[in-house]
Design a protein around this motif. Structure first.
Motif, PDB file in Angstrom:
ATOM      1  N   GLY A 102      17.657  41.222 -27.357  1.00 36.15           N
ATOM      2  CA  GLY A 102      18.007  42.432 -28.089  1.00 36.15           C
ATOM      3  C   GLY A 102      18.929  42.222 -29.267  1.00 36.15           C
ATOM      4  O   GLY A 102      19.414  43.178 -29.864  1.00 36.15           O
ATOM      5  N   GLY A 103      19.190  40.996 -29.623  1.00 37.12           N
ATOM      6  CA  GLY A 103      20.047  40.688 -30.776  1.00 37.12           C
ATOM      7  C   GLY A 103      19.421  39.594 -31.608  1.00 37.12           C
ATOM      8  O   GLY A 103      18.216  39.360 -31.549  1.00 37.12           O
ATOM      9  N   ARG A 104      20.252  38.905 -32.367  1.00 40.56           N
ATOM     10  CA  ARG A 104      19.785  37.787 -33.190  1.00 40.56           C
ATOM     11  C   ARG A 104      20.551  36.533 -32.791  1.00 40.56           C
ATOM     12  O   ARG A 104      21.662  36.610 -32.268  1.00 40.56           O
ATOM     13  N   GLY A 105      19.960  35.379 -33.071  1.00 39.57           N
ATOM     14  CA  GLY A 105      20.626  34.126 -32.743  1.00 39.57           C
ATOM     15  C   GLY A 105      20.078  32.964 -33.530  1.00 39.57           C
ATOM     16  O   GLY A 105      18.993  33.026 -34.097  1.00 39.57           O
ATOM     17  N   PHE A 106      20.874  31.902 -33.581  1.00 40.81           N
ATOM     18  CA  PHE A 106      20.421  30.627 -34.130  1.00 40.81           C
ATOM     19  C   PHE A 106      21.228  29.498 -33.516  1.00 40.81           C
ATOM     20  O   PHE A 106      22.263  29.713 -32.884  1.00 40.81           O
ATOM     21  N   TYR A 107      20.730  28.277 -33.701  1.00 40.32           N
ATOM     22  CA  TYR A 107      21.357  27.060 -33.211  1.00 40.32           C
ATOM     23  C   TYR A 107      21.620  26.152 -34.409  1.00 40.32           C
ATOM     24  O   TYR A 107      20.826  26.097 -35.343  1.00 40.32           O
ATOM     25  N   VAL A 108      22.740  25.435 -34.360  1.00 41.29           N
ATOM     26  CA  VAL A 108      23.103  24.504 -35.424  1.00 41.29           C
ATOM     27  C   VAL A 108      23.877  23.354 -34.785  1.00 41.29           C
ATOM     28  O   VAL A 108      24.516  23.535 -33.746  1.00 41.29           O
ATOM     29  N   LYS A 109      23.806  22.189 -35.377  1.00 38.38           N
ATOM     30  CA  LYS A 109      24.570  21.035 -34.895  1.00 38.38           C
ATOM     31  C   LYS A 109      25.901  20.963 -35.645  1.00 38.38           C
ATOM     32  O   LYS A 109      25.943  21.149 -36.859  1.00 38.38           O
ATOM     33  N   ASP A 110      26.978  20.673 -34.912  1.00 45.32           N
ATOM     34  CA  ASP A 110      28.264  20.473 -35.577  1.00 45.32           C
ATOM     35  C   ASP A 110      28.345  19.030 -36.083  1.00 45.32           C
ATOM     36  O   ASP A 110      27.430  18.233 -35.835  1.00 45.32           O
ATOM     37  N   PRO A 111      29.411  18.648 -36.804  1.00 50.34           N
ATOM     38  CA  PRO A 111      29.481  17.295 -37.358  1.00 50.34           C
ATOM     39  C   PRO A 111      29.411  16.166 -36.326  1.00 50.34           C
ATOM     40  O   PRO A 111      29.026  15.053 -36.656  1.00 50.34           O
ATOM     41  N   ALA A 112      29.783  16.439 -35.067  1.00 51.83           N
ATOM     42  CA  ALA A 112      29.728  15.415 -34.020  1.00 51.83           C
ATOM     43  C   ALA A 112      28.404  15.445 -33.254  1.00 51.83           C
ATOM     44  O   ALA A 112      28.192  14.636 -32.353  1.00 51.83           O
ATOM     45  N   GLY A 113      27.514  16.397 -33.583  1.00 52.78           N
ATOM     46  CA  GLY A 113      26.223  16.480 -32.929  1.00 52.78           C
ATOM     47  C   GLY A 113      26.143  17.467 -31.775  1.00 52.78           C
ATOM     48  O   GLY A 113      25.121  17.558 -31.104  1.00 52.78           O
ATOM     49  N   HIS A 114      27.225  18.206 -31.521  1.00 53.02           N
ATOM     50  CA  HIS A 114      27.183  19.235 -30.484  1.00 53.02           C
ATOM     51  C   HIS A 114      26.307  20.387 -30.958  1.00 53.02           C
ATOM     52  O   HIS A 114      26.243  20.692 -32.149  1.00 53.02           O
ATOM     53  N   GLY A 115      25.654  21.048 -30.013  1.00 57.76           N
ATOM     54  CA  GLY A 115      24.817  22.187 -30.328  1.00 57.76           C
ATOM     55  C   GLY A 115      25.613  23.479 -30.260  1.00 57.76           C
ATOM     56  O   GLY A 115      26.197  23.797 -29.227  1.00 57.76           O
ATOM     57  N   LEU A 116      25.656  24.208 -31.369  1.00 55.19           N
ATOM     58  CA  LEU A 116      26.314  25.510 -31.398  1.00 55.19           C
ATOM     59  C   LEU A 116      25.247  26.584 -31.436  1.00 55.19           C
ATOM     60  O   LEU A 116      24.217  26.431 -32.078  1.00 55.19           O
ATOM     61  N   GLU A 117      25.530  27.669 -30.758  1.00 50.84           N
ATOM     62  CA  GLU A 117      24.642  28.822 -30.754  1.00 50.84           C
ATOM     63  C   GLU A 117      25.453  30.030 -31.156  1.00 50.84           C
ATOM     64  O   GLU A 117      26.527  30.277 -30.614  1.00 50.84           O
ATOM     65  N   LEU A 118      24.965  30.777 -32.118  1.00 50.17           N
ATOM     66  CA  LEU A 118      25.572  32.055 -32.481  1.00 50.17           C
ATOM     67  C   LEU A 118      24.601  33.151 -32.093  1.00 50.17           C
ATOM     68  O   LEU A 118      23.420  33.094 -32.445  1.00 50.17           O
ATOM     69  N   ILE A 119      25.101  34.135 -31.332  1.00 48.27           N
ATOM     70  CA  ILE A 119      24.281  35.244 -30.869  1.00 48.27           C
ATOM     71  C   ILE A 119      25.010  36.555 -31.139  1.00 48.27           C
ATOM     72  O   ILE A 119      26.238  36.591 -31.168  1.00 48.27           O
ATOM     73  N   THR A 120      24.235  37.618 -31.328  1.00 46.46           N
ATOM     74  CA  THR A 120      24.840  38.924 -31.582  1.00 46.46           C
ATOM     75  C   THR A 120      24.801  39.832 -30.361  1.00 46.46           C
ATOM     76  O   THR A 120      25.394  40.922 -30.399  1.00 46.46           O
ATOM     77  N   GLN A 121      24.126  39.415 -29.299  1.00 46.30           N
ATOM     78  CA  GLN A 121      24.103  40.166 -28.047  1.00 46.30           C
ATOM     79  C   GLN A 121      24.283  39.184 -26.896  1.00 46.30           C
ATOM     80  O   GLN A 121      23.667  38.116 -26.900  1.00 46.30           O
ATOM     81  N   PRO A 122      25.080  39.527 -25.901  1.00 41.83           N
ATOM     82  CA  PRO A 122      25.232  38.627 -24.753  1.00 41.83           C
ATOM     83  C   PRO A 122      23.952  38.576 -23.932  1.00 41.83           C
ATOM     84  O   PRO A 122      23.119  39.474 -24.004  1.00 41.83           O
ATOM     85  N   TYR A 123      23.797  37.538 -23.134  1.00 40.97           N
ATOM     86  CA  TYR A 123      22.614  37.362 -22.309  1.00 40.97           C
ATOM     87  C   TYR A 123      22.627  38.262 -21.073  1.00 40.97           C
ATOM     88  O   TYR A 123      21.630  38.416 -20.424  1.00 40.97           O
ATOM     89  N   PHE A 124      23.775  38.810 -20.734  1.00 42.30           N
ATOM     90  CA  PHE A 124      23.853  39.648 -19.522  1.00 42.30           C
ATOM     91  C   PHE A 124      24.305  41.033 -19.852  1.00 42.30           C
ATOM     92  O   PHE A 124      24.812  41.336 -20.879  1.00 42.30           O
TER      93      PHE A 124
END
Length: 124
Positions: A102-124
């Motif tokens: 019900g929201g928007r989201g994307f994934y991006v890698k930080d400089p060390a290679g960790h996966g970041l996720e930004l979401i506009t609605q929680p999963y629960f």
């Protein structure tokens, strides 16, 4: 009192570069740093501490719930810096966002290679 999340240490190849990346992407605030840490604080007071461990860094996943305005600003910054982002955690849908939960989201890698996720609605 119930438990609340206070801080975590995130492994970085360059702690200052990672702290700057997170500050810019999610509009966190730089905090006083000490010892081996470069620190930032999220809006709710949670501290992220970046350190350069003497070991191989294992990729971790960090998800941030943001409002629509911050989501749009973060996405615009990624595009401006020509930083890859994906709509899915498998990194198959390059340059797309998703409309999961019900929201928007994307994934991006930080400089060390960790996966970041930004979401506009929680999963629960």
């Amino acid at each position: 009192m119930s438990a609340t999340f206070n801080h975590t240490i995130i492994a970085a190849t360059d702690r200052e570069e990672s702290a700057r990346f997170y500050c810019e992407l999610i509009e966190a605030t730089p905090a006083q740093s000490w010892g081996p840490f470069s620190n930032i604080v999220l809006h709710d007071g949670v501290m992220l501490q970046f350190a350069e461990p003497p070991v191989t860094i294992q990729m971790q996943h960090y998800a941030f719930l943001v409002d629509d305005e911050l989501f749009d600003r973060a996405l615009a910054r990624l595009k401006e810096h020509h930083t890859d982002y994906w709509a899915d955690p498998q990194l198959q849908r390059l340059g797309e966002t998703n409309t999961e939960h019900g929201g928007r989201g994307f994934y991006v890698k930080d400089p060390a290679g960790h996966g970041l996720e930004l979401i506009t609605q929680p999963y629960f």
